[in-house]
Design an enzyme around this catalytic site. Structure first.
Site: not given
Ligand code: ZN
Length: 151
Positions: A47, A52, A89-90, A131-132, A135
């Site tokens: 995701g 991000q 997480c990316l 999670h997203e 963000h």
């Molecule tokens: Zn993340």
């Protein structure tokens, strides 16, 4: 196909709240498509949220192996149960930790055609949705970690 740079660690944009999208147009569709390309260009991403990649709009892409989801203004409308999950997480490469997430969630969102929809997520999808959406509110998972996991 266009890739956008993924912001990491202490980049202030990751702690900012994203703004609601007022209307779905080609610009929004392009951002979503670039976000999906960027997510798929990574080895591990399930995701990605717009901040991000430096865009402060409430946009999310998710793929947990059940197809690509593009969500505009996603909002959790109900949750059920609790699960303790391993999360990464990316924006925080090589950092992993245990996090508390609801076991099931229902999320209301707008799709690429401007229609309001709902999606039910369980397990990994519920985790990813939470999670997203965190963000979009400037909340990063490292602040929710109960215990960091050594790689
Ligand atoms: Zn993340």
């Amino acid at each position: 196909m266009a890739l956008r740079e993924i912001r990491t660690f202490d980049d202030p944009v990751l702690r900012k709240k994203c703004r609601t999208v007022d209307g779905v147009d080609d610009r929004i569709r392009t951002i979503l498509s670039d976000m999906a390309d960027t997510m798929y260009s990574t080895a591990s991403g399930g995701g990605l949220a717009a901040n991000q990649v430096g865009i402060l709009r409430r946009l999310v892409v998710i793929d947990v192996g059940e197809g690509l989801l593009k969500l505009i203004n996603p909002e959790i409308v109900s949750t059920e149960g609790v699960q303790i999950v391993n999360e990464g997480c990316l924006s925080f490469p090589n950092i992993w930790g245990k996090v508390n997430r609801p076991k099931k969630v229902t999320v209301k969102y707008i799709n690429e055609n401007g229609e309001t929809n709902c999606i039910d997520g369980e397990g990994l999808l519920a985790q990813c949705l939470c999670h997203e959406i965190d963000h979009l509110d400037g909340i990063v998972f490292v602040n929710k970690v109960i215990e960091f996991i050594k790689a």
